[in-house]
Design an enzyme around this catalytic site. Structure first.
Site, mmCIF file in Angstrom:
data_model
loop_
_atom_site.group_PDB
_atom_site.id
_atom_site.type_symbol
_atom_site.label_atom_id
_atom_site.label_comp_id
_atom_site.label_asym_id
_atom_site.label_seq_id
_atom_site.Cartn_x
_atom_site.Cartn_y
_atom_site.Cartn_z
ATOM 1 N NE ARG A 195 -10.549 -10.412 -0.952
ATOM 2 C CZ ARG A 195 -10.930 -9.562 -1.897
ATOM 3 N NH1 ARG A 195 -11.262 -10.004 -3.106
ATOM 4 N NH2 ARG A 195 -10.984 -8.271 -1.655
ATOM 5 C CE LYS A 251 -3.847 -1.842 2.806
ATOM 6 N NZ LYS A 251 -4.939 -1.778 1.804
#
Ligand code: BES
Ligand code: ZN
Ligand code: ZN
Length: 485
Positions: A337, A262
């Site tokens: 996830r 990021k």
């Protein structure tokens, strides 16, 4: 690790006359007896009106009938946050809140009073653990005397138990990542579990390997710290449910994105909040245990940080889950996830009545609804789904339901494995939910709290930083749906 509710609350109709008093009333009630100055303020919808020495009117404006009743409850919470701010600013140590709720029904009066106290306590929270002079940063307001209060001591205690859990969640989310490793978080779950009567089992790395938790192990590979998988169980003898309700929470203690790194600022720099879902489900089970609800509940929290390292998992990796499902990793920043899948598989062994997961899962959910609502998905029947959404309004932890239509699942078909962990550029929150659904074999609710778990500014009674969003909502839903029925 946890800061406790500092605000003392006392139900008492007689008190020292010199204390500052906030008279909590509806504008219509005040209009009749007010002088010109106050009438004027009421016309301008001023919420706190000075009414003589050490006296204020704290005014509710929403008309019943004009809105659903939940709007007035929220108005009471927000009004309380104004009272808290003013008390802090004026350095009022003790205040009296004098309720005059003429014109409301008995049960409405109770609801408004509870909401007001809720707003007061939620606003009184400060995270001061890392301040060298914490006394300077806590609120000046230490005590509220509740006058004309129709709610019983027991009901008030129940509310405070839930709010204690909200404080706990906020604290955990606010902890910096150099302190809150996966192991430190698991230890905190264990300690609070001991305190409230929840059985806590922590799977360490070797136990996680034995369970073949492929997602959690993959995400953890870049880390210098071991992963944990925490199992919290509250199974009271008097439970009304045979099959347990299983809660699952994402416990990424820091999300750098891994090698799909990021950027900073405004992206990576607040990713300590990425364990918000894990903290939330721990908070919910603690609240249930504190109030001894006759409900079997389990909380599962897979935890690790996600960062680049010499052994990091990589885009193009293929991992195989314990149920045989294979996943092609195409972005190491879609890690939530991957670890949730392990927990959703693990949940099957409980033959759950339903599974509810909380996760700061996607930027997409945050962009869709901002800080005002979470994005929710459900495979429960319409009636129960509707009740959850309604409880969102009642507690003002609101949700918008997104669909789980088949077409969105097309996006995550993989050429080399069964599925891949990212889809195309659109509908990211739904695609993430479709990914999770591959591992779900029971009635299921998924709440993407990316927008609500952490705020960049104070919003009424929600502080800047960790909010504890969702604890009140699911607690109320479970209580109403299963216990009060
Ligand atoms: N933890 C983030 C999601 C997030 C973003 C939470 C902003 C709170 C605020 C998650 O792990 C993530 O990085 N998701 C990616 C997925 C993408 C790579 C498919 C995202 O949403 O951008
Ligand atoms: Zn990520
Ligand atoms: Zn994440």
């Amino acid at each position: 690790m946890s800061s406790r509710i500092q605000l003392g609350l006392e139900i008492n109709d007689s008190f020292q006359e010199s204390l500052p008093v906030f008279k909590v009333a509806h504008a219509n009630t005040l209009k009749g007896e007010a002088n010109e100055y106050i009438k004027n303020a009421l016309d301008r919808k001023v919420k706190l009106i000075p009414a003589g020495h050490n006296q204020w009117f704290a005014v509710l404006y929403r008309d019943k009938g004009e809105n659903e009743f939940y709007v007035i409850k929220e108005e009471a919470r927000r009004l309380a946050s104004k009272v808290e701010s003013l008390a802090d600013e004026l350095k009022l140590d003790t205040i009296v809140t004098d309720f005059d709720l003429r014109g409301f029904t008995e049960s409405q009066v109770k609801d408004i009073q509870l909401s007001f106290v809720e707003g007061l306590v939620l606003s009184n929270y400060r995270f001061v653990k890392y301040k060298s002079k914490p006394e300077k940063h806590i609120s000046a307001l230490k005590k509220a005397i509740l006058k004309g209060f129709n709610v019983s001591e027991a009901e008030l205690d129940q509310l405070l138990n839930v709010l204690e859990s909200v404080y706990y969640v906020r604290d955990l989310v606010n902890e910096p990542p150099n302190v809150l490793t996966a192991e430190a978080m698991a230890r905190s779950f264990y300690e609070t579990g001991q305190e409230v009567g929840v059985k806590v089992t922590i799977l360490d790395k070797s136990a996680i390997e034995k369970e073949k938790m492929a997602g959690l192990l993959a995400v953890n590979r870049g880390s210098a710290f071991p992963p944990t998988f925490t199992i919290m169980e509250y199974m009271p003898d008097n439970a009304v449910n045979e099959k347990p309700i299983v809660l699952v929470g994402k416990g990424i203690v820091f999300d750098t994105g891994g090698v799909s790194l990021k950027s900073t600022p405004n992206n990576m720099d607040w990713m300590k909040m990425d364990m918000g879902g894990g903290a939330t489900v721990a908070g919910i089970i603690e609240a249930i245990a504190r109030n001894k609800l006759p409900l079997k509940v389990v909380a599962l929290i897979p935890a690790t940080d996600n960062r680049p390292g010499p052994a990091s998992y990589l885009p193009d990796d293929v991992i195989e889950y314990s149920d045989g499902t294979t996943v092609e990793v195409l972005n190491t920043d879609a890690e939530g996830r991957l670890i949730l899948a392990d927990a959703l598989i693990y949940a099957r062994r409980y033959d759950p009545l339903m599974v509810i997961d909380f996760a700061t899962l996607t930027g997409s959910a945050m962009r869709a609804t901002g800080p005002y609502a979470a994005v929710m998905f459900s495979t429960l029947d319409r009636d129960k789904t509707q009740k959850i959404l309604q409880e969102g309004f009642e507690t003002y932890e609101r949700m918008v339901e997104f669909p789980l239509w088949e077409e969105y699942g097309e996006d995550i078909k993989s050429t080399v494995a069964d599925i891949k962990n990212i889809g195309g550029p659109y509908a990211g929150a739904i695609i993430a939910a479709k990914f999770l659904q591959n591992f779900v074999k029971y009635p299921w609710v998924h709440v993407d709290i990316a927008g609500t778990a952490f705020l960049d500014r104070k919003m009424y009674y929600l502080p800047k930083g960790g909010t504890g969003w969702g604890v009140r909502m699911i607690y109320s839903f479970l209580k109403k749906e299963f216990v009060e029925k």
